[in-house]
Design a protein around this motif. Sequence first.
Motif, PDB file in Angstrom:
ATOM      1  N   LEU A  37       0.652  -1.203   0.005  1.00  0.00           N
ATOM      2  CA  LEU A  37       0.025   0.045  -0.092  1.00  0.00           C
ATOM      3  C   LEU A  37       0.898   1.209   0.022  1.00  0.00           C
ATOM      4  CD1 LEU A  37      -2.994  -0.790   2.411  1.00  0.00           C
ATOM      5  CD2 LEU A  37      -3.184  -0.344  -0.077  1.00  0.00           C
ATOM      6  N   ALA A  38       1.951   1.212   0.793  1.00  0.00           N
ATOM      7  CA  ALA A  38       2.761   2.309   1.015  1.00  0.00           C
ATOM      8  C   ALA A  38       3.485   2.690  -0.452  1.00  0.00           C
ATOM      9  CB  ALA A  38       4.065   2.295   1.891  1.00  0.00           C
ATOM     10  N   LEU A  39       3.998   1.507  -1.158  1.00  0.00           N
ATOM     11  CA  LEU A  39       4.725   1.644  -2.445  1.00  0.00           C
ATOM     12  C   LEU A  39       3.422   2.236  -3.434  1.00  0.00           C
ATOM     13  CD1 LEU A  39       6.846   0.926  -4.267  1.00  0.00           C
ATOM     14  CD2 LEU A  39       5.810  -1.305  -4.703  1.00  0.00           C
ATOM     15  N   ALA A  40       2.242   1.731  -3.420  1.00  0.00           N
ATOM     16  CA  ALA A  40       1.233   2.082  -4.415  1.00  0.00           C
ATOM     17  C   ALA A  40       0.846   3.715  -4.221  1.00  0.00           C
ATOM     18  CB  ALA A  40       0.023   1.333  -4.310  1.00  0.00           C
ATOM     19  N   ALA A  41       0.831   4.179  -3.138  1.00  0.00           N
ATOM     20  CA  ALA A  41       0.696   5.337  -2.484  1.00  0.00           C
ATOM     21  C   ALA A  41       1.717   6.251  -3.153  1.00  0.00           C
ATOM     22  CB  ALA A  41       0.479   5.633  -0.968  1.00  0.00           C
ATOM     23  N   PHE A  42       3.101   5.959  -2.850  1.00  0.00           N
ATOM     24  CA  PHE A  42       4.123   6.721  -3.369  1.00  0.00           C
ATOM     25  C   PHE A  42       4.287   6.791  -4.926  1.00  0.00           C
ATOM     26  CE2 PHE A  42       8.789   6.857  -4.952  1.00  0.00           C
ATOM     27  CZ  PHE A  42       8.932   7.900  -4.281  1.00  0.00           C
ATOM     28  N   ILE A  43       3.963   5.742  -5.494  1.00  0.00           N
ATOM     29  CA  ILE A  43       3.951   5.600  -6.952  1.00  0.00           C
ATOM     30  C   ILE A  43       3.045   6.538  -7.741  1.00  0.00           C
ATOM     31  CG2 ILE A  43       3.636   4.404  -9.066  1.00  0.00           C
ATOM     32  CD1 ILE A  43       6.397   3.642  -7.533  1.00  0.00           C
ATOM     33  N   THR A  44       1.665   6.553  -6.862  1.00  0.00           N
ATOM     34  CA  THR A  44       0.639   7.364  -7.077  1.00  0.00           C
ATOM     35  C   THR A  44       0.820   8.877  -7.066  1.00  0.00           C
ATOM     36  OG1 THR A  44      -0.987   5.501  -6.624  1.00  0.00           O
ATOM     37  CG2 THR A  44      -1.832   7.941  -6.829  1.00  0.00           C
ATOM     38  N   PHE A  45       1.443   9.346  -5.945  1.00  0.00           N
ATOM     39  CA  PHE A  45       2.064  10.585  -5.852  1.00  0.00           C
ATOM     40  C   PHE A  45       2.986  10.919  -6.697  1.00  0.00           C
ATOM     41  CE2 PHE A  45       4.947  13.587  -3.928  1.00  0.00           C
ATOM     42  CZ  PHE A  45       3.811  14.790  -3.350  1.00  0.00           C
ATOM     43  N   ASP A  97       1.815  11.605 -10.182  1.00  0.00           N
ATOM     44  CA  ASP A  97       0.581  12.611 -10.026  1.00  0.00           C
ATOM     45  C   ASP A  97      -1.030  12.064 -10.581  1.00  0.00           C
ATOM     46  OD1 ASP A  97      -0.594  15.051  -9.377  1.00  0.00           O
ATOM     47  OD2 ASP A  97      -0.070  16.210 -11.254  1.00  0.00           O
ATOM     48  N   LEU A  98      -0.939  10.796  -9.959  1.00  0.00           N
ATOM     49  CA  LEU A  98      -2.116  10.146 -10.557  1.00  0.00           C
ATOM     50  C   LEU A  98      -3.372  10.380  -9.613  1.00  0.00           C
ATOM     51  CD1 LEU A  98      -0.875   6.716 -11.354  1.00  0.00           C
ATOM     52  CD2 LEU A  98      -1.020   8.501 -12.950  1.00  0.00           C
ATOM     53  N   ARG A  99      -4.581  10.817 -10.211  1.00  0.00           N
ATOM     54  CA  ARG A  99      -5.596  11.116  -9.454  1.00  0.00           C
ATOM     55  C   ARG A  99      -6.429  10.082  -8.867  1.00  0.00           C
ATOM     56  NH1 ARG A  99      -4.083  16.210  -8.214  1.00  0.00           N
ATOM     57  NH2 ARG A  99      -3.479  17.331 -10.266  1.00  0.00           N
ATOM     58  N   LEU A 100      -5.608   9.221  -8.033  1.00  0.00           N
ATOM     59  CA  LEU A 100      -6.273   8.235  -7.355  1.00  0.00           C
ATOM     60  C   LEU A 100      -6.350   8.301  -5.695  1.00  0.00           C
ATOM     61  CD1 LEU A 100      -4.818   5.236  -9.185  1.00  0.00           C
ATOM     62  CD2 LEU A 100      -6.948   6.005  -9.487  1.00  0.00           C
ATOM     63  N   GLU A 101      -7.462   8.599  -5.270  1.00  0.00           N
ATOM     64  CA  GLU A 101      -7.669   8.868  -3.786  1.00  0.00           C
ATOM     65  C   GLU A 101      -8.133   7.652  -3.002  1.00  0.00           C
ATOM     66  OE1 GLU A 101      -6.522  11.447  -2.233  1.00  0.00           O
ATOM     67  OE2 GLU A 101      -6.070  13.027  -3.895  1.00  0.00           O
ATOM     68  N   PRO A 102      -7.713   7.355  -1.782  1.00  0.00           N
ATOM     69  CA  PRO A 102      -6.907   8.084  -0.859  1.00  0.00           C
ATOM     70  C   PRO A 102      -5.475   7.983  -1.232  1.00  0.00           C
ATOM     71  CG  PRO A 102      -7.398   6.536   0.257  1.00  0.00           C
ATOM     72  CD  PRO A 102      -8.369   6.286  -1.152  1.00  0.00           C
ATOM     73  N   LEU A 103      -5.059   7.202  -2.256  1.00  0.00           N
ATOM     74  CA  LEU A 103      -3.604   6.797  -2.547  1.00  0.00           C
ATOM     75  C   LEU A 103      -2.703   7.901  -2.735  1.00  0.00           C
ATOM     76  CD1 LEU A 103      -3.930   3.643  -4.695  1.00  0.00           C
ATOM     77  CD2 LEU A 103      -3.472   3.713  -2.362  1.00  0.00           C
ATOM     78  N   ARG A 104      -3.227   9.017  -3.361  1.00  0.00           N
ATOM     79  CA  ARG A 104      -2.304  10.177  -3.567  1.00  0.00           C
ATOM     80  C   ARG A 104      -2.116  10.824  -2.375  1.00  0.00           C
ATOM     81  NH1 ARG A 104      -2.000  15.325  -4.933  1.00  0.00           N
ATOM     82  NH2 ARG A 104      -0.781  16.066  -6.659  1.00  0.00           N
ATOM     83  N   THR A 105      -3.182  11.124  -1.440  1.00  0.00           N
ATOM     84  CA  THR A 105      -3.039  11.771  -0.336  1.00  0.00           C
ATOM     85  C   THR A 105      -2.052  11.003   0.611  1.00  0.00           C
ATOM     86  OG1 THR A 105      -4.982  12.748  -0.708  1.00  0.00           O
ATOM     87  CG2 THR A 105      -4.010  12.538   1.849  1.00  0.00           C
TER      88      THR A 105
END
Length: 358
Positions: free
Chosen positions: A63-71, A74-82
């Motif tokens: 999950l942390a990896l997916a959140a970091f890649i999303t940020f 700059d992918l608009r996938l919430e709440p992963l981007r936050t």
Amino acid sequence: MVNLQDSQVWLKYLISILSLLLAYYVGRAGSRFFGWVARLTSDTRDDPFWKALAAGWWLVVLLALAAFITFLHDLRLEPLRTWGELLVRWMGSRGLGVLFILAGTYAVYRLVEVMARQIKIPQGADFERETVRKQTLLAVVESTAKGVVVTIGALLVLANLGFNVSALIAGAGIAGLAVSFASQNLVRDVINGFFIILEDQYGVGDVIRVGDLAGGVERMNLRLTVLRDLEGKVHFVPNGQINRVTVMSRDWARAIVDVGVAYGADLDRALQVIGDEAHRLYQDPEWAEKFTDEPQVLGVNSLDDSAVTIRVMFNTKAKEQWGVAREFNRRIKNRLDAEGIEIPFPQRTVWLRQEETS
């Protein structure tokens, strides 16, 4: 760290690959840690719980990896981007420092293992006292060094996370003092183990007897001694419980063999035959290196119920006494049979009394 979004495309992909590798090693390290904790307990009923924790750890890392890649992309996938933005900010303030400390601790931990393997202890064909001492000291020094490295790494991580390490150390000292009164056995184990190693009473590779237990010393440290007996059973003996130990493999050994002959046999001839066979074993090229001195036939040791017992003594190198005794028993049995000297077995004479009838 937020400016990562403004990086060039190739740099973003490079960072993504590096973060993927980092996530893999962090996930594997956590999974191995939970597996190590599970192996500390002999009860296997808790294994599903530790496996679930390992799986949960992998889920958090992914999950942390997916959140970091999303940020990063700059992918608009919430709440992963936050979540990714919060993760990046934490990494910039404390996270990278923690990772570097953990990586450095792991590197030094492995360096201790590598350096210990580089210390070559001569392994001769014979069992040598100095070799045993070096092996034991090396094992204790390696385990102590690893403990120091892990402790320092943990303190540095806690300090980097903002904990008051000074207060923590002081509190641990007070708690340790309080616990020491309740753990006197542990303190006694460590102190006794220290003197066992300091005085070189025994070491790894020795064959010892402690109370009713006997076996080879497979492993030892300041707290306990691990014995493995002939049946392969492993015994864990706390050093504090070792009040008296018998070492059967120190410097040299002695094999005592008692040979029984019948009362009707020619005793002088039996002594001559037994002595001759003992010297044949001593002069055999395959067995000569196991002896430190010539065998001695001590003479008649006892007059038992069914046999005259003749005692033979062999001085051997350490840990060779059992093999020498077994081989001599085999040879003397064949030799006495060939010489016609009877090896008796317990016998009993029964007298039947018949009462006279009038």
